[in-house]
Write an enzyme that holds these catalytic residues in place. Structure first.
Site, PDB file in Angstrom:
ATOM      1  N   LYS A  18       0.834  -1.209   0.000  1.00 15.34           N
ATOM      2  CA  LYS A  18       0.000   0.000   0.000  1.00 15.34           C
ATOM      3  C   LYS A  18       0.869   1.260   0.000  1.00 15.34           C
ATOM      4  O   LYS A  18       0.606   2.194  -0.745  1.00 15.34           O
ATOM      5  CB  LYS A  18      -0.914   0.034   1.233  1.00 15.34           C
ATOM      6  CG  LYS A  18      -1.933  -1.094   1.291  1.00 15.34           C
ATOM      7  CD  LYS A  18      -2.934  -0.881   2.430  1.00 15.34           C
ATOM      8  CE  LYS A  18      -2.307  -0.969   3.812  1.00 15.34           C
ATOM      9  NZ  LYS A  18      -2.027  -2.342   4.252  1.00 15.34           N
ATOM     10  N   ARG A  92     -10.521   0.447   8.250  1.00 14.95           N
ATOM     11  CA  ARG A  92     -10.096  -0.916   8.537  1.00 14.95           C
ATOM     12  C   ARG A  92     -11.173  -1.745   9.202  1.00 14.95           C
ATOM     13  O   ARG A  92     -10.985  -2.942   9.414  1.00 14.95           O
ATOM     14  CB  ARG A  92      -8.911  -0.873   9.487  1.00 14.95           C
ATOM     15  CG  ARG A  92      -7.559  -1.129   8.868  1.00 14.95           C
ATOM     16  CD  ARG A  92      -6.600  -1.080  10.012  1.00 14.95           C
ATOM     17  NE  ARG A  92      -5.319  -1.641   9.795  1.00 14.95           N
ATOM     18  CZ  ARG A  92      -4.300  -1.028   9.219  1.00 14.95           C
ATOM     19  NH1 ARG A  92      -4.442   0.140   8.681  1.00 14.95           N
ATOM     20  NH2 ARG A  92      -3.134  -1.610   9.167  1.00 14.95           N
ATOM     21  N   ARG A 126      11.612  -6.106   6.005  1.00 16.53           N
ATOM     22  CA  ARG A 126      11.265  -4.698   5.798  1.00 16.53           C
ATOM     23  C   ARG A 126      12.021  -3.746   6.721  1.00 16.53           C
ATOM     24  O   ARG A 126      12.099  -3.953   7.914  1.00 16.53           O
ATOM     25  CB  ARG A 126       9.760  -4.527   6.018  1.00 16.53           C
ATOM     26  CG  ARG A 126       9.302  -3.092   5.923  1.00 16.53           C
ATOM     27  CD  ARG A 126       7.853  -2.992   5.605  1.00 16.53           C
ATOM     28  NE  ARG A 126       7.008  -3.225   6.758  1.00 16.53           N
ATOM     29  CZ  ARG A 126       5.689  -3.076   6.740  1.00 16.53           C
ATOM     30  NH1 ARG A 126       5.086  -2.762   5.612  1.00 16.53           N
ATOM     31  NH2 ARG A 126       4.990  -3.295   7.819  1.00 16.53           N
ATOM     32  N   ARG A 159      10.141  -1.794  12.062  1.00 12.13           N
ATOM     33  CA  ARG A 159       8.972  -1.436  12.850  1.00 12.13           C
ATOM     34  C   ARG A 159       8.802  -2.413  13.997  1.00 12.13           C
ATOM     35  O   ARG A 159       8.962  -3.609  13.821  1.00 12.13           O
ATOM     36  CB  ARG A 159       7.718  -1.446  11.959  1.00 12.13           C
ATOM     37  CG  ARG A 159       7.555  -0.149  11.205  1.00 12.13           C
ATOM     38  CD  ARG A 159       6.433  -0.150  10.224  1.00 12.13           C
ATOM     39  NE  ARG A 159       5.242  -0.893  10.629  1.00 12.13           N
ATOM     40  CZ  ARG A 159       4.144  -0.930   9.905  1.00 12.13           C
ATOM     41  NH1 ARG A 159       4.079  -0.277   8.752  1.00 12.13           N
ATOM     42  NH2 ARG A 159       3.110  -1.619  10.298  1.00 12.13           N
ATOM     43  N   ARG A 170      -1.663  -9.110  13.139  1.00  8.51           N
ATOM     44  CA  ARG A 170      -2.124  -8.145  12.132  1.00  8.51           C
ATOM     45  C   ARG A 170      -2.794  -8.854  10.962  1.00  8.51           C
ATOM     46  O   ARG A 170      -3.801  -8.382  10.438  1.00  8.51           O
ATOM     47  CB  ARG A 170      -0.946  -7.297  11.639  1.00  8.51           C
ATOM     48  CG  ARG A 170      -0.542  -6.219  12.644  1.00  8.51           C
ATOM     49  CD  ARG A 170       0.874  -5.737  12.433  1.00  8.51           C
ATOM     50  NE  ARG A 170       1.088  -5.160  11.136  1.00  8.51           N
ATOM     51  CZ  ARG A 170       2.268  -5.117  10.515  1.00  8.51           C
ATOM     52  NH1 ARG A 170       3.345  -5.630  11.107  1.00  8.51           N
ATOM     53  NH2 ARG A 170       2.387  -4.567   9.344  1.00  8.51           N
TER      54      ARG A 170
HETATM   55  P1  ATP Z   1       1.601  -2.007   6.114  1.00  7.69           P
HETATM   56  O1  ATP Z   1       2.202  -0.718   6.543  1.00  7.69           O
HETATM   57  O2  ATP Z   1       2.574  -3.002   5.643  1.00  7.69           O
HETATM   58  O3  ATP Z   1       0.486  -1.806   5.148  1.00  7.69           O
HETATM   59  P2  ATP Z   1      -0.182  -2.401   8.239  1.00  7.69           P
HETATM   60  O4  ATP Z   1      -1.317  -2.127   7.306  1.00  7.69           O
HETATM   61  O5  ATP Z   1      -0.382  -3.463   9.254  1.00  7.69           O
HETATM   62  O6  ATP Z   1       1.042  -2.742   7.399  1.00  7.69           O
HETATM   63  P3  ATP Z   1      -0.078   0.348   9.176  1.00  7.69           P
HETATM   64  O7  ATP Z   1      -1.177   0.728   8.253  1.00  7.69           O
HETATM   65  O8  ATP Z   1       1.145   1.134   9.132  1.00  7.69           O
HETATM   66  O9  ATP Z   1       0.357  -1.156   9.015  1.00  7.69           O
HETATM   67  O10 ATP Z   1      -0.686   0.347  10.675  1.00  7.69           O
HETATM   68  C1  ATP Z   1       0.086  -0.037  11.766  1.00  7.69           C
HETATM   69  C2  ATP Z   1      -0.780  -0.159  12.999  1.00  7.69           C
HETATM   70  O11 ATP Z   1      -1.434   1.093  13.273  1.00  7.69           O
HETATM   71  C3  ATP Z   1      -1.921  -1.164  12.884  1.00  7.69           C
HETATM   72  O12 ATP Z   1      -1.498  -2.477  13.173  1.00  7.69           O
HETATM   73  C4  ATP Z   1      -2.888  -0.617  13.940  1.00  7.69           C
HETATM   74  O13 ATP Z   1      -2.456  -0.930  15.249  1.00  7.69           O
HETATM   75  C5  ATP Z   1      -2.763   0.880  13.780  1.00  7.69           C
HETATM   76  N1  ATP Z   1      -3.733   1.391  12.778  1.00  7.69           N
HETATM   77  C6  ATP Z   1      -3.449   1.938  11.571  1.00  7.69           C
HETATM   78  N2  ATP Z   1      -4.571   2.284  10.925  1.00  7.69           N
HETATM   79  C7  ATP Z   1      -5.604   1.953  11.731  1.00  7.69           C
HETATM   80  C8  ATP Z   1      -7.021   2.033  11.623  1.00  7.69           C
HETATM   81  N3  ATP Z   1      -7.618   2.527  10.520  1.00  7.69           N
HETATM   82  N4  ATP Z   1      -7.766   1.591  12.664  1.00  7.69           N
HETATM   83  C9  ATP Z   1      -7.197   1.095  13.772  1.00  7.69           C
HETATM   84  N5  ATP Z   1      -5.878   0.975  13.937  1.00  7.69           N
HETATM   85  C10 ATP Z   1      -5.073   1.392  12.940  1.00  7.69           C
HETATM   86 MG    MG Z   2       1.532   1.065   5.508  1.00 12.67          MG
END
Ligand code: ATP
Ligand code: MG
Length: 215
Positions: A18, A92, A126, A159, A170
């Site tokens: 993403k 999410r 990563r 991370r 996750r």
């Molecule tokens: P990647 O960055 O590889 O896409 P990811 O989607 O798990 O991985 P991030 O989007 O960076 O990671 O989010 C990291 C953390 O931040 C999540 O595991 C969660 O704890 C929190 N988080 C991020 N977005 C949300 C959301 N929309 N609702 C609730 N928690 C969130």
């Molecule tokens: Mg991300």
């Protein structure tokens, strides 16, 4: 309001690319990138109220409760009314999706569909530049100098939630809470899915789609 504005969401499992696809979209189509994960990590670093709340959820790979994140993201969108934007990592959960749908007119939801084995490998290798969110993968998308960001020369880090236990959590949460949103957005008529093993495979199709729809 300028009708050429693009309001898009990008979805996909953790590690599906993403962030990388977002960076290319933002550059090519002049959009604002709002990454919920990057926003939360910068709140943690700056020790804000939200950062203090989010820290323990993120470390364990759990979701931050809807109320905090929804308020934060809708607040950010309010600041950029006159630009195109791309939301990454939000929504999410069904509650987040419903609140966003009520608040904004969404043109497109991009869904990245990447095989599970690829995702696991990527998360293990990563390294990120925390201030910018730039992502590197040792072995297939290496920085020019090991451990150092190409653009700023600052150190890269791993991370805290890329450890095996948090990754498992996750991915579980993605399957249970987030993947079902594909169906929600499909019914709204805005979902478009792109499948592939690498971002280089996926990106040309995303670009073609955006060129056709928004130019
Ligand atoms: P990647 O960055 O590889 O896409 P990811 O989607 O798990 O991985 P991030 O989007 O960076 O990671 O989010 C990291 C953390 O931040 C999540 O595991 C969660 O704890 C929190 N988080 C991020 N977005 C949300 C959301 N929309 N609702 C609730 N928690 C969130
Ligand atoms: Mg991300």
């Amino acid at each position: 309001m300028n009708s050429n504005l693009i309001r898009a969401v990008i979805m996909g499992a953790p590690g599906s690319g993403k962030g990388t696809v977002s960076a290319r979209l933002v550059k090519t189509f002049n959009m604002h990138h709002i990454s919920s994960g990057d926003l939360l990590r910068s709140n943690i670093e700056q020790k804000t109220e939200l950062g203090r709340i989010a820290d323990k959820y993120i470390k364990e790979g759990k979701l931050v409760p809807d109320v905090y994140i929804t308020q934060c993201i809708l607040g950010e969108l309010d600041k950029i009314r006159t630009s195109s934007w791309l939301l990454d990592g939000f929504p999410r959960t069904p509650e987040q999706a419903e609140d966003l749908w009520q608040a904004e007119k969404i043109d497109t939801v991009i869904n990245l569909d990447v095989p599970f084995d690829v995702i696991i490998d990527r998360l293990k290798s990563r390294w990120v530049h925390l201030p910018s969110g730039r992502v590197y993968n040792i072995g297939f998308n290496d920085p020019k100098v090991r451990g150092v960001d190409d653009i700023t020369g600052e150190p890269l880090s791993q991370r805290p939630d890329d450890n095996p236990a948090a990754v498992r959590k996750r991915l579980e949460i993605y399957d249970a809470c987030t993947r079902p949103l594909n169906e929600y957005f499909r019914k709204k008529g805005v979902l478009v899915t792109f499948s592939g093993r690498t971002t280089n495979e996926i990106w040309p199709n995303v670009k073609k789609y955006f060129d056709g729809k928004f130019r």
